[in-house]
Design a protein around this motif. Structure first.
Motif, mmCIF file in Angstrom:
data_model
loop_
_atom_site.group_PDB
_atom_site.id
_atom_site.type_symbol
_atom_site.label_atom_id
_atom_site.label_comp_id
_atom_site.label_asym_id
_atom_site.label_seq_id
_atom_site.Cartn_x
_atom_site.Cartn_y
_atom_site.Cartn_z
ATOM 1 N N GLN A 138 0.823 -1.201 0.000
ATOM 2 C CA GLN A 138 0.000 0.000 0.000
ATOM 3 C C GLN A 138 0.863 1.260 0.000
ATOM 4 N N GLU A 139 1.912 1.255 0.812
ATOM 5 C CA GLU A 139 2.804 2.416 0.864
ATOM 6 C C GLU A 139 3.521 2.609 -0.466
ATOM 7 N N PHE A 140 3.921 1.498 -1.080
ATOM 8 C CA PHE A 140 4.605 1.605 -2.370
ATOM 9 C C PHE A 140 3.684 2.229 -3.415
ATOM 10 N N ARG A 141 2.445 1.764 -3.470
ATOM 11 C CA ARG A 141 1.496 2.310 -4.454
ATOM 12 C C ARG A 141 1.244 3.800 -4.212
ATOM 13 N N SER A 142 1.217 4.172 -2.943
ATOM 14 C CA SER A 142 0.987 5.563 -2.625
ATOM 15 C C SER A 142 2.154 6.436 -3.080
ATOM 16 N N MET A 143 3.376 5.943 -2.903
ATOM 17 C CA MET A 143 4.553 6.717 -3.269
ATOM 18 C C MET A 143 4.846 6.681 -4.767
ATOM 19 N N TYR A 144 4.549 5.541 -5.397
ATOM 20 C CA TYR A 144 4.907 5.367 -6.812
ATOM 21 C C TYR A 144 3.720 4.813 -7.599
ATOM 22 N N PRO A 145 2.685 5.630 -7.792
ATOM 23 C CA PRO A 145 1.486 5.164 -8.504
ATOM 24 C C PRO A 145 1.732 4.851 -9.979
#
Length: 330
Positions: A138-145
Motif C-alpha cells: 500500500q505504501e509503495f502504491r501511494s509513493m509510486y502510482p
C-alpha cells in the motif's frame, strides 16, 4: 567477465541481502571451475563512502570500491533499505545518477525486497512491473502510482530491470540471475548447495491481509471495523452505506479510495484471512471452516481462496497446520 555491483547504501539496510548475494554470486566461479568452465563473475561491494556502519555500529561494511571508480558494470544489485523510504532515498541520492548512467550503458538493475522503493526513486521503474514485500504494498502504491506493483510475485523482469518480493525471497531472484548469466545447471547446483527452493514464483501464501486504515475518512474506517467484526454474517454495500449515512455510489468511491479495495473485495479478503487462521490452528475440516466464515457456496470460496493465496484450502491447511502435519496419536 560479468561485473556485478552490490550496492552498500547509507543508513539502515539489509546485511543479509548484501552478504548473502555476495556469498552466493562469488561461489558461482567455484562451481564453474569444478565443472571445468571459466569463472564468470567479478563481484564487488560498491558504496558512496569507504565505511558504512549498520545496526547502531554493531557492524561495519567496507565497500571494495566507490561508485566514482566504477566506469562500467553489468549488473547492479540494490539491497533492501529499511525505515522511512523517502529519507532512505534522500540519504542515498548520489547513487541515482550513477545507476541511471549504468542502465543507459546497458547494465541490468535488480532490487531486493524493499530495495524496490529506491529503484523506483531512480525513475527506471516507471510504467514497469515490480515486486516488493507484500506488507509494504500500500505504501509503495501511494509513493509510486506510476509503477505496476505485482503484490503476489516473487520475481519480476522487464527491460533489464529485476525485482524480488519480500524478505528471503531475494534468494529466488539471485538464483534467477545465476540461471540467466551462468546457465540452468549452475542455478540448480547453487539451489542444492544452499538448500533454496528453486522456481518459487508467488509470495501469495505468505501474505497477511491487513485492512488499510491509514486514512482520515472516519465513516469508512468504522465500516471496515464493522466488516472485520461481523464477517460471518451477510453484509451488503447498501447496509454499510446506510450505516454510514452516505449514498451508495459515494460510499463505494470513498471506500475504494481509502482502502485500495472495493467493498466486496474487502469483505472477501477479511473472510479469507479468517479462514486462513482457522486452517492454521484448528482441526476443523475444510467445509466447516468455509461455513464458519460465512460462505454457503463452497465452490466460490475455493476459487477465491486459490486466487488470493495460490493454494487450495486443503493445500494451505496441510502446509501450515502443525496438528495436521504431526497428528497426535490417541
Amino acid at each position: 567477465m560479468i561485473h556485478i555491483s552490490i550496492l552498500v547504501p547509507l543508513g539502515h539496510t539489509s546485511l543479509v541481502n548484501i552478504e548473502g548475494s555476495y556469498q552466493i554470486l562469488s561461489d558461482i566461479n567455484n562451481f564453474l571451475t569444478e565443472k571445468g568452465r571459466e569463472p564468470k563473475f567479478q563481484v564487488q561491494l560498491v558504496g558512496l563512502t569507504t565505511e558504512v556502519s549498520q545496526r547502531n555500529r554493531l557492524f561495519t561494511i567496507s565497500p571494495e570500491v566507490l561508485i566514482k571508480d566504477v566506469k562500467k558494470t553489468d549488473l547492479i544489485i540494490i539491497p533492501s533499505l529499511h525505515g522511512d523510504q523517502s529519507n532512505a532515498a534522500a540519504m542515498n541520492q548520489d547513487f541515482i545518477p550513477w545507476i541511471r548512467q549504468q542502465y543507459q550503458q546497458g547494465a541490468a538493475v535488480a532490487s531486493l525486497c524493499l530495495g524496490a522503493f529506491f529503484l523506483a526513486a531512480t525513475g527506471l521503474l516507471k510504467g514497469k512491473q515490480c515486486a516488493t514485500h507484500w506488507k509494504m504494498a500500500q505504501e509503495f502504491r501511494s509513493m509510486y502510482p506510476d509503477v505496476n506493483l505485482m503484490d503476489d510475485r516473487i520475481i519480476t523482469e522487464e527491460e533489464r530491470i529485476y525485482t524480488s518480493g519480500g524478505a528471503y525471497s531475494y534468494l529466488n531472484l539471485i538464483l534467477y540471475l545465476v540461471e540467466k548469466y551462468a546457465g540452468r545447471d549452475i542455478a540448480i547446483l547453487t539451489a542444492k548447495a544452499y538448500a533454496i527452493d528453486i522456481d518459487r514464483q508467488s509470495q501469495s501464501p505468505f501474505i497477511i491481509f491487513e485492512g488499510q486504515k491509514a486514512h482520515n475518512d472516519e465513516p469508512i474506517r468504522k465500516a471496515q471495523e464493522f466488516i472485520e467484526a461481523s464477517y460471518q454474517d451477510k453484509i451488503t454495500v447498501e447496509q454499510l452505506s446506510d450505516m454510514s449515512a452516505i449514498g451508495r455510489r459515494s460510499f463505494e468511491r470513498r471506500f475504494k479510495k481509502s482502502t485500495g479495495n472495493t467493498v466486496i473485495e474487502y469483505i472477501q479478503r477479511i473472510k479469507i484471512e479468517a479462514a486462513k487462521r482457522d486452517f492454521e490452528t484448528s482441526t476443523k475440516n475444510v467445509n466447516e471452516v468455509i461455513y464458519d466464515v460465512g460462505y454457503i457456496d463452497t465452490k466460490t470460496f475455493r476459487t477465491m481462496f486459490k486466487k488470493v493465496t495460490g493454494l487450495t484450502p486443503l493445500e494451505y491447511r496441510n502446509k501450515y497446520n502443525k496438528q495436521i502435519m504431526n497428528p497426535v496419536n490417541d
